[in-house]
Write an enzyme that holds these catalytic residues in place. Structure first.
Site, PDB file in Angstrom:
ATOM      1  CB  SER A 142      16.980 -35.597  -6.592  1.00 43.85           C
ATOM      2  OG  SER A 142      17.489 -35.520  -5.284  1.00 43.85           O
ATOM      3  CG  ASN A 144      16.262 -42.425 -10.984  1.00 37.59           C
ATOM      4  OD1 ASN A 144      17.453 -42.160 -10.910  1.00 37.59           O
ATOM      5  ND2 ASN A 144      15.726 -42.928 -12.080  1.00 37.59           N
ATOM      6  CG  HIS A 197      18.493 -34.077 -13.889  1.00 36.67           C
ATOM      7  ND1 HIS A 197      19.619 -34.380 -13.160  1.00 36.67           N
ATOM      8  CD2 HIS A 197      18.503 -34.935 -14.939  1.00 36.67           C
ATOM      9  CE1 HIS A 197      20.280 -35.365 -13.726  1.00 36.67           C
ATOM     10  NE2 HIS A 197      19.618 -35.722 -14.816  1.00 36.67           N
ATOM     11  CE1 TYR A 270      17.791 -42.345 -24.929  1.00 29.99           C
ATOM     12  CE2 TYR A 270      18.705 -40.819 -23.318  1.00 29.99           C
ATOM     13  CZ  TYR A 270      18.280 -42.087 -23.649  1.00 29.99           C
ATOM     14  OH  TYR A 270      18.326 -43.099 -22.726  1.00 29.99           O
ATOM     15  CE1 TYR A 271      18.824 -37.611 -20.278  1.00 31.72           C
ATOM     16  CE2 TYR A 271      20.388 -37.516 -22.085  1.00 31.72           C
ATOM     17  CZ  TYR A 271      20.021 -37.998 -20.844  1.00 31.72           C
ATOM     18  OH  TYR A 271      20.835 -38.870 -20.173  1.00 31.72           O
ATOM     19  CD  GLN A 272      11.885 -32.227 -28.114  1.00 32.56           C
ATOM     20  OE1 GLN A 272      12.913 -31.988 -28.742  1.00 32.56           O
ATOM     21  NE2 GLN A 272      10.706 -31.822 -28.533  1.00 32.56           N
ATOM     22  NE  ARG A 273      13.313 -40.832 -24.447  1.00 39.55           N
ATOM     23  CZ  ARG A 273      13.873 -41.306 -23.347  1.00 39.55           C
ATOM     24  NH1 ARG A 273      13.147 -41.876 -22.401  1.00 39.55           N
ATOM     25  NH2 ARG A 273      15.177 -41.184 -23.143  1.00 39.55           N
ATOM     26  CG  HIS A 428      22.398 -34.580 -21.170  1.00 42.29           C
ATOM     27  ND1 HIS A 428      23.015 -35.703 -20.680  1.00 42.29           N
ATOM     28  CD2 HIS A 428      21.405 -34.280 -20.286  1.00 42.29           C
ATOM     29  CE1 HIS A 428      22.426 -36.080 -19.551  1.00 42.29           C
ATOM     30  NE2 HIS A 428      21.456 -35.235 -19.298  1.00 42.29           N
ATOM     31  CG  HIS A 430      28.112 -35.070 -27.604  1.00 41.28           C
ATOM     32  ND1 HIS A 430      28.105 -36.304 -28.215  1.00 41.28           N
ATOM     33  CD2 HIS A 430      27.656 -35.292 -26.341  1.00 41.28           C
ATOM     34  CE1 HIS A 430      27.671 -37.223 -27.368  1.00 41.28           C
ATOM     35  NE2 HIS A 430      27.378 -36.621 -26.224  1.00 41.28           N
ATOM     36  CG  ASP A 448      26.320 -38.191 -33.430  1.00 40.25           C
ATOM     37  OD1 ASP A 448      26.570 -38.660 -32.298  1.00 40.25           O
ATOM     38  OD2 ASP A 448      26.483 -36.999 -33.705  1.00 40.25           O
TER      39      ASP A 448
END
Length: 748
Positions: A142, A144, A197, A270-273, A428, A430, A448
Site C-alpha cells: 500500500s 507504493n 508509510h 534516510y527515511y526522513q528524506r 527501521h 537498529h 555504519d
C-alpha cells in the site's frame, strides 16, 4: 542551447496567453497568482528555466510512447512495478507543464491515462505478491499505492477544470474515491500509524480529498481513522482498534509524534528524506486550501526545522549519514530534498544559506517556491550553508535522546563525528545505542553499515529487505558500540527496545580546541551501565583533529565486552602479534556474530595497542589503552551469507573478558597522506607517543595523552555530575586539578 531554450519557453508562453489560461484555476498547489508570477519570469531565471526544460524533455519523450497500464504482478524492480511508477511520475510532471505552459497535449495525456486506470481499478484484486503487511492493488504494498495517489492527485488537480463534469464524476466514483477508501478504511494497520508509510497514506488521501472537495477524506487524512471508520473485519486480533488508547493518528499526528522539536525524524535521515515529499506536498496544498491550519507554523514550525536537521545530517559530499535502515549514497540531490529546501526557503525566513544548497542541487521545484529560490539565486542572494556541530533531540518532546554531530575543519579536511544515542527509531531502528561513525570529508573512515537491501533491484529479493537486515544490519555487533556477552542491546527485541532511549549527559561546542559529547545507556543490558564520551581534539601535537573515545562500563556481574571499529581501508601495521588461521571460522553463532569471519586473533601488549591503516591515500591510527590480557580480533563480514547479500567489510574488535567494570580508552588519529604519482608518503606514523589512564574512579576518569617531543594533554571527566556550573577538585599524583563544568582539558 541556453538561448534556444529561453526563446522556446517564451514563444510557448506568449502564443498560449489567453488561449488556455481560463482552464488554470486556484485549485492546485500552484495557485493562480503563483502561475502568473512564474509565467511572467519565464526565460529570465536560468535555474528555473533549466529545471522546466529538463522536465519538458523527459515528459515529451515519454509521451511519444503508448500509454501502458498493465495488470499488476511484479515486485519492486519488475516491469509492471516500474511501469506504474513511470506512469504516475510522468502524469505529475505533465500536470505541472500544463499549468505553466498551458499546452492541451499534457492535459489530454493525463486524462487518457486516468481513464485507463479508472477502467481497470474497480476489478483489481489485491496484488498477487503476498509480501507486505498491507498489500496494495497496483503495487505489492500500500505504500507504493500511496506514492501513486500522491502524484496522481496532483495530475488530476492540474486538469480538474479541463475535464467535463461527467469525466470528473466518473474518475472520482470509479477510481479516486475507492482508491482513497482502500488506503484508509481498507488498510487501518497501514493508515493509522506513526510511520513514514502512514504519512504517505495520509497525504495521498488528503490530497485527493482536497481536489475532490471532499471534507470527509481530508479530515480522515488529517486526524486518522476513528472507530466508526474501521470495519469489524479490519480490526486487530482482539477485535479492538488498531491504535492504543490515547494514541494519535493521521497527518498532523505524524508531524507531532515523528519529529522532535529540533526537526529530527525518529526513523533517521534516510527515511526522513523519503517522508519529506508527502509532508511537504500535502503541506503546500493545505497552505493554499486550508490556511487556517497554519501548517508551516504547526508544532513551532517543525516542518521547516526538519529541513535544516536533514541538511545537517549529511557529510561533506552531501550524502546522508546512514543511521538506522539506510542506503548509502542517498544525498541532498534527491528530488524530495529539492522540494523540501525550496519550501523551507519560501515558507520560512528566506534563509540565503538554503540558496547555496539549491545551487548545489542544480534544480528547483516547478512551483512558486522553486521560482522564488531561482530568482533569489539569480539576484546573487545565495550564501554558504554552514554546517557546524549540532545536537538534534529525538522524541516528540525532544526528551528521548538524540544525535550529535561534531564537526571540525583543518586545512582542506572536513571532519565529522556522528554520535547516536536516540530512541529505537520505530521499525527501521537498529540496536546500536551509543554508536558512532567518523568521516574525513565525504569518506567513511569508521563506518555504519546501513541496511541490507538492494532497493528496486528485482533479482535481490524483489528489491525488498533481505533477511540479513535482521540477522546482521540491525544487530549491535554490526555497529561501533559495546556488545555484551555476544547479545544485542535489548536482546534484539523490538518491543523492549521501543520502551527505552539513551540520555545525553552533556555536550559542549564552545571551545576552539575541543568539541565534546557524552551520553549514558542504562537499559540495553539490565544491570549494566554504558557511558560513552567522544571528543574532537585540535592541538599542535596532532597533525589533524583526533577523536578521543572514553567508554566506561559498570556491570553488576562479570561479562564479556566487545568494542568494534568498522574501519575502511587496508591494514598497514600493528604493534601487537596475531595469529591467522588456515581455515576461517565464524566469530559466533547468533546476534550477528554468525556473519563475521575471524581472520586473526591477538593479545594486547603492555601499554598501548596500535592499529594503523590506509584509506584513499590517507593514514589513520587507532591507539588504545588496553590491559595486557585483553584480546584483539580482526574479522570480516560475510560468514553465513551463501547468496553474498552482505559487503565484505573489515572490522577491528577489542575484547575484554570476565570483568564487571571496564574502561575502553581509544584515540582515532588521522595523519599523513600518500601520493601514487610521486610514490611518496608523508607522516605515515602516528604522532601519539602514549595514552594513559591516570585516574578512574566512580566520580572521575582522567586521561593523559603524550605527543611528539613529550608534549602532553590531560583530559578529566566528571562521571557523576554533568552540570556546567558544578565545581570540581581532584588530586592526581600529588597534582591538584580544579575546574568548573563536566570536564576539563589541560595542555602541558
Amino acid at each position: 542551447m541556453k538561448n534556444s531554450i529561453i526563446i522556446f519557453l517564451l514563444f510557448n508562453f506568449l502564443s498560449l496567453q489567453g488561449q488556455h489560461n481560463e482552464k488554470i484555476t486556484d485549485s492546485g498547489s500552484i495557485i493562480k497568482k503563483g502561475i502568473e508570477n512564474i509565467q511572467s519570469h519565464l526565460g529570465k531565471v536560468p535555474l528555473f528555466d533549466a529545471s522546466l526544460q529538463q522536465v519538458k524533455e523527459e515528459v515529451d519523450e515519454e509521451m511519444k510512447r503508448e500509454i501502458r497500464v498493465p495488470v499488476p504482478k511484479d515486485l519492486a524492480g519488475g516491469y509492471t512495478h516500474e511501469r506504474h511508477k513511470k506512469n504516475y511520475a510522468t502524469a505529475q510532471k505533465a500536470g505541472v507543464l500544463y499549468k505553466i505552459l498551458g499546452e492541451e497535449k499534457y492535459a489530454e495525456y493525463i486524462k487518457e491515462m486516468l481513464l485507463q486506470y479508472a477502467k481497470i481499478y474497480p476489478d483489481l484484486p489485491l496484488h498477487p505478491a503476498e509480501r507486505s503487511y498491507a498489500r496494495g492493488k497496483i503495487f505489492w504494498q500500500s505504500l507504493n499505492d500511496s506514492n501513486w495517489l500522491v502524484a496522481m492527485s496532483q495530475a488530476y488537480d492540474s486538469i480538474y477544470e479541463y475535464l467535463s463534469e461527467d469525466e470528473r464524476n466518473y474518475l472520482e466514483k470509479d477510481l479516486f474515491l475507492p482508491y482513497a477508501n482502500f488506503l484508509s478504511i481498507g488498510n487501518p494497520k497501514f493508515f493509522n500509524r506513526i510511520h513514514n508509510h502512514s504519512t504517505w497514506g495520509n497525504a495521498a488521501v488528503g490530497m485527493i480529498g482536497l481536489v475532490m472537495k471532499n471534507d470527509e477524506l481530508v479530515n480522515r487524512a488529517l486526524y486518522g481513522l476513528k472507530e466508526t471508520n474501521i470495519p469489524e473485519n479490519a480490526r486487530d486480533d482482539d477485535g479492538g482498534l488498531i491504535l492504543q488508547e490515547g494514541q494519535k493518528a493521521g497527518f498532523l499526528a505524524n508531524i507531532e509524534e515523528a519529529f522532535s522539536p529540533s526537526g529530527y525524524y525518529t526513523e533517521g535521515p534516510y527515511y526522513q528524506r523519503y517522508a519529506m515529499y508527502p509532508f511537504m506536498m500535502f503541506a503546500k496544498e493545505l497552505e493554499n486550501k486550508r490556511p487556517e491550519i497554519g501548517i508551516f507554523s504547526y508544532k513551532d514550525g517543525v516542518l521547516i526545522k526538519a529541513v535544516y536537521a536533514l541538511l545537517n545530517l549529511t557529510d561533506a559530499d552531501g550524502d546522508f549519514f546512514p543511521l538506522n535502515d539506510a542506503q548509502k549514497g542517498m544525498s541532498l540531490l534527491n528530488q524530495s530534498v529539492v522540494i523540501a529546501v525550496d519550501a523551507a526557503y519560501y515558507y520560512g525566513d528566506q534563509d540565503p544559506g538554503l540558496l547555496s544548497v539549491a545551487e548545489r542541487q542544480g534544480k528547483v521545484s516547478l512551483d512558486d517556491a522553486g521560482m522564488a529560490v531561482a530568482m533569489a539565486i539569480e539576484q546573487g542572494k545565495a550564501e554558504e550553508f554552514k554546517k557546524q556541530s549540532i545536537d538534534l533531540t529525538d522524541g516528540p518532546q525532544g526528551n528521548k535522546g538524540g544525535v550529535t554531530v561534531l564537526r571540525s575543519e583543518k586545512a582542506d579536511d572536513v571532519f565529522s563525528l556522528v554520535f547516536k544515542y536516540t530512541s529505537q527509531g520505530d521499525s527501521h531502528g537498529h540496536y546500536d545505542k551509543l554508536s558512532f561513525s567518523f568521516y574525513n570529508d565525504g569518506e567513511e573512515v569508521i563506518q555504519d553499515y546501513g541496511f541490507a537491501r538492494f532497493v528496486n533491484i528485482e533479482p535481490k529479493n524483489g528489491g525488498g529487505y533481505l533477511k540479513e537486515n535482521t540477522s546482521w544490519a540491525k544487530q549491535s555487533i554490526a555497529h561501533n558500540t559495546i556488545t555484551q556477552n555476544e547479545k544485542s542491546h535489548f536482546n534484539g527485541d523490538f518491543d523492549t527496545g521501543n520502551k527505552y532511549h539513551s540520555e545525553k549527559y552533556f555536550s559542549d561546542f564552545t571551545k576552539d580546541n575541543i568539541q565534546v559529547v557524552s551520553a549514558i545507556e542504562e537499559n540495553a543490558y539490565p544491570g549494566t551501565k554504558l557511558h560513552r564520551t567522544l571528543a574532537l581534539l585540535t592541538n599542535d601535537i596532532f597533525q589533524k583533529p583526533v577523536v578521543l573515545d572514553i567508554f566506561r562500563i559498570d556491570g553488576e556481574t562479570e561479562n564479556q565486552y566487545d568494542l568494534p571499529f568498522y574501519y575502511s581501508g587496508q591494514i598497514i601495521a600493528t604493534n601487537f602479534e596475531y595469529e591467522t588461521p588456515d581455515e576461517l571460522n565464524k566469530l559466533g553463532t547468533g546476534n550477528g556474530y554468525q556473519h563475521l569471519w575471524t581472520e586473526a586473533k591477538g593479545i594486547a601488549p603492555g601499554g598501548n595497542t596500535r592499529f594503523n591503516w590506509s584509506y584513499n591515500n590517507r593514514f589513520y591510527t587507532l591507539t588504545q589503552a588496553l590491559k595486557s590480557n585483553d584480546s584483539i580480533i580482526l574479522a570480516r563480514i560475510g560468514a553465513s551469507d551463501p547468496k553474498f547479500n552482505l559487503r565484505r567489510d573489515p572490522v577491528y574488535i577489542a575484547r575484554k573478558k570476565n570483568t564487571k567494570n571496564a574502561l575502553f580508552i581509544s584515540i582515532l588519529e588521522p595523519h599523513g597522506s600518500y601520493s601514487p604519482v610521486t610514490e611518496l608518503g608523508s607522516n605515515s606514523f602516528s604522532q601519539i607517543e602514549e595514552i594513559k589512564v591516570i585516574l578512574d574512579i566512580d566520580a572521575y576518569t582522567g586521561i593523559e595523552i603524550t605527543g611528539l617531543q613529550e608534549k602532553k594533554i590531560v583530559f578529566i571527566l566528571s562521571n557523576e555530575e554533568s552540570s556546567s556550573s558544578a565545581k570540581h577538585q581532584v588530586k592526581i599524583k600529588e597534582k591538584e586539578f580544579s575546574w568548573e563544568g563536566p570536564y576539563t582539558i589541560i595542555t602541558k
